[in-house]
Design an enzyme around this catalytic site. Structure first.
Site, short mmCIF file in Angstrom:
data_model
loop_
_atom_site.label_atom_id
_atom_site.label_comp_id
_atom_site.label_asym_id
_atom_site.label_seq_id
_atom_site.Cartn_x
_atom_site.Cartn_y
_atom_site.Cartn_z
N TYR A 25 0.85 -1.20 0.00
CA TYR A 25 0.00 0.00 0.00
C TYR A 25 0.88 1.25 0.00
O TYR A 25 0.72 2.15 -0.83
CB TYR A 25 -0.89 -0.03 1.24
CG TYR A 25 -1.78 1.17 1.43
CD1 TYR A 25 -2.95 1.32 0.69
CD2 TYR A 25 -1.45 2.16 2.35
CE1 TYR A 25 -3.77 2.42 0.87
CE2 TYR A 25 -2.26 3.26 2.54
CZ TYR A 25 -3.42 3.39 1.80
OH TYR A 25 -4.23 4.48 1.98
N1 LIG Z 1 -9.97 6.71 3.93
C1 LIG Z 1 -8.81 7.05 4.51
O1 LIG Z 1 -8.74 7.33 5.72
C2 LIG Z 1 -7.56 7.12 3.71
C3 LIG Z 1 -6.33 7.32 4.37
C4 LIG Z 1 -5.18 7.45 3.61
C5 LIG Z 1 -5.24 7.39 2.23
N2 LIG Z 1 -6.44 7.18 1.62
C6 LIG Z 1 -6.45 7.11 0.16
O2 LIG Z 1 -7.60 7.78 -0.35
C7 LIG Z 1 -8.10 7.06 -1.49
C8 LIG Z 1 -9.53 6.65 -1.29
O3 LIG Z 1 -9.60 5.83 -0.14
P1 LIG Z 1 -10.97 5.20 0.35
O4 LIG Z 1 -10.80 5.01 1.81
O5 LIG Z 1 -12.11 5.96 -0.20
O6 LIG Z 1 -10.90 3.77 -0.36
P2 LIG Z 1 -12.10 2.71 -0.54
O7 LIG Z 1 -11.42 1.38 -0.60
O8 LIG Z 1 -13.16 2.92 0.47
O9 LIG Z 1 -12.67 3.06 -1.96
C9 LIG Z 1 -11.89 2.83 -3.10
C10 LIG Z 1 -12.77 3.05 -4.30
O10 LIG Z 1 -11.95 2.86 -5.44
C11 LIG Z 1 -12.61 1.95 -6.31
N3 LIG Z 1 -11.57 1.17 -6.98
C12 LIG Z 1 -10.63 0.41 -6.38
N4 LIG Z 1 -9.86 -0.19 -7.30
C13 LIG Z 1 -10.34 0.20 -8.51
C14 LIG Z 1 -9.98 -0.09 -9.85
N5 LIG Z 1 -8.98 -0.94 -10.12
N6 LIG Z 1 -10.68 0.48 -10.85
C15 LIG Z 1 -11.70 1.33 -10.58
N7 LIG Z 1 -12.10 1.62 -9.34
C16 LIG Z 1 -11.43 1.07 -8.31
C17 LIG Z 1 -13.46 1.06 -5.41
O11 LIG Z 1 -14.52 0.45 -6.12
C18 LIG Z 1 -13.92 2.06 -4.37
O12 LIG Z 1 -15.08 2.76 -4.80
C19 LIG Z 1 -7.16 5.87 -1.72
O13 LIG Z 1 -6.17 6.25 -2.63
C20 LIG Z 1 -6.56 5.67 -0.34
O14 LIG Z 1 -5.32 5.04 -0.39
C21 LIG Z 1 -7.59 7.03 2.32
#
Ligand SMILES: NC(=O)c1ccc[n+]([C@@H]2O[C@H](COP(=O)([O-])OP(=O)(O)OC[C@H]3O[C@@H](n4cnc5c(N)ncnc54)[C@H](O)[C@@H]3O)[C@@H](O)[C@H]2O)c1
Length: 239
Positions: free
Chosen positions: A149
């Site tokens: 990740y």
């Molecule tokens: N939520 C947090 O606290 C947090 C913290 C640090 C970083 N992030 C980053 O923010 C971003 C969003 O995180 P999140 O928590 O909403 O993630 P999540 O896993 O809840 O949602 C990810 C979304 O991306 C879509 N997705 C995943 N792989 C895909 C693919 N190959 N093609 C098309 N769609 C795809 C999924 O269907 C989903 O809707 C990510 O890059 C994550 O690393 C989030």
């Protein structure tokens, strides 16, 4: 409205909140996700008419970038803002990380972001646009079990400044499906992060994370590029 007449491509989960905020600020949005049901729900809940188009596709597929670029250009004639938010990864101790786990994480984030950003470049250059990528605290101060990740994060194309394209990152902390899955798999790690949160809660995707994306998509951030903004309730402090 700060994003009037801007055209945005938004991928992924927190992206749903970002899509809502961008529409409110006057942008037209192409929302991209592999989850068709989530896209249909967004379309019916946001009820934005022609301003919102959705595209179901897997960003890990090599053909996705060109498909998205063409759909965005067809929707609104160009691209002002690209938000690379989607990502999938699996967690495991580093020694148990398989080649497939690295391929999944890098394929849905690092390579997908690189391909899509490159495909959108002619439009971004023409409109002196903005790219918003998503970083993670895991890539800044590290978390166990998150090797693949973290490896996929912290990628930024700073060399486009000469074209007037701003490229910035948001490192968020927000309750999402991805965080739910992490909390179930690693409850102690999750509890530790939540307990330490200076602002006491995770950020609302639409109310507390998306406004940072609106700022980075707007003229208000015209003099910023190559920056990582921590919208994480004060969890990390960089000096
Ligand atoms: N939520 C947090 O606290 C947090 C913290 C640090 C970083 N992030 C980053 O923010 C971003 C969003 O995180 P999140 O928590 O909403 O993630 P999540 O896993 O809840 O949602 C990810 C979304 O991306 C879509 N997705 C995943 N792989 C895909 C693919 N190959 N093609 C098309 N769609 C795809 C999924 O269907 C989903 O809707 C990510 O890059 C994550 O690393 C989030």
């Amino acid at each position: 409205m700060r994003l009037q007449r801007k055209s945005a491509v938004v991928t992924g989960g927190i992206g749903r909140g970002i899509t809502a905020a961008f529409l409110r600020e006057g942008a037209s949005v192409l929302a991209v996700d592999r989850d068709e049901e989530a896209l249909c729900t967004a379309e019916s809940e946001l009820d934005a008419g022609d301003a919102l188009r959705t595209l179901q596709c897997d960003l890990a597929a090599r053909s996705a970038a060109e498909e998205i670029r063409a759909a965005a250009a067809g929707h609104s004639g160009g691209i002002d803002v690209l938000v690379n938010n989607a990502h999938t990864s699996r967690q495991a101790p580093f020694v148990e990380h398989t080649r497939e786990m690295f391929a999944l994480s890098l394929g849905t984030d690092f390579y997908a972001t690189a391909r899509l950003t490159r495909s959108c470049y002619p439009h971004l250059r023409e409109r002196r646009g903005s790219v918003i990528d998503f970083a993670s605290g895991a890539g800044l101060d590290g978390q166990s079990h998150q090797a693949s990740y973290a490896a996929a994060k912290e990628v930024v194309a700073n060399e486009w400044a000469a074209d007037g394209i701003n490229v910035n990152l948001i490192s968020p902390l927000a309750p999402t499906a991805g965080v739910d899955a992490w909390a179930k798999q690693r409850p102690e790690q999750y509890e530790q992060v939540v307990r330490k949160l200076p602002l006491g809660h995770m950020g609302g995707p639409e109310t507390e994370i998306a406004p940072v994306a609106v700022f980075l998509a707007s003229e208000d951030s015209a003099y910023m590029t190559g920056q990582t903004l921590l919208a994480d309730g004060g969890t990390l402090v960089l000096r």
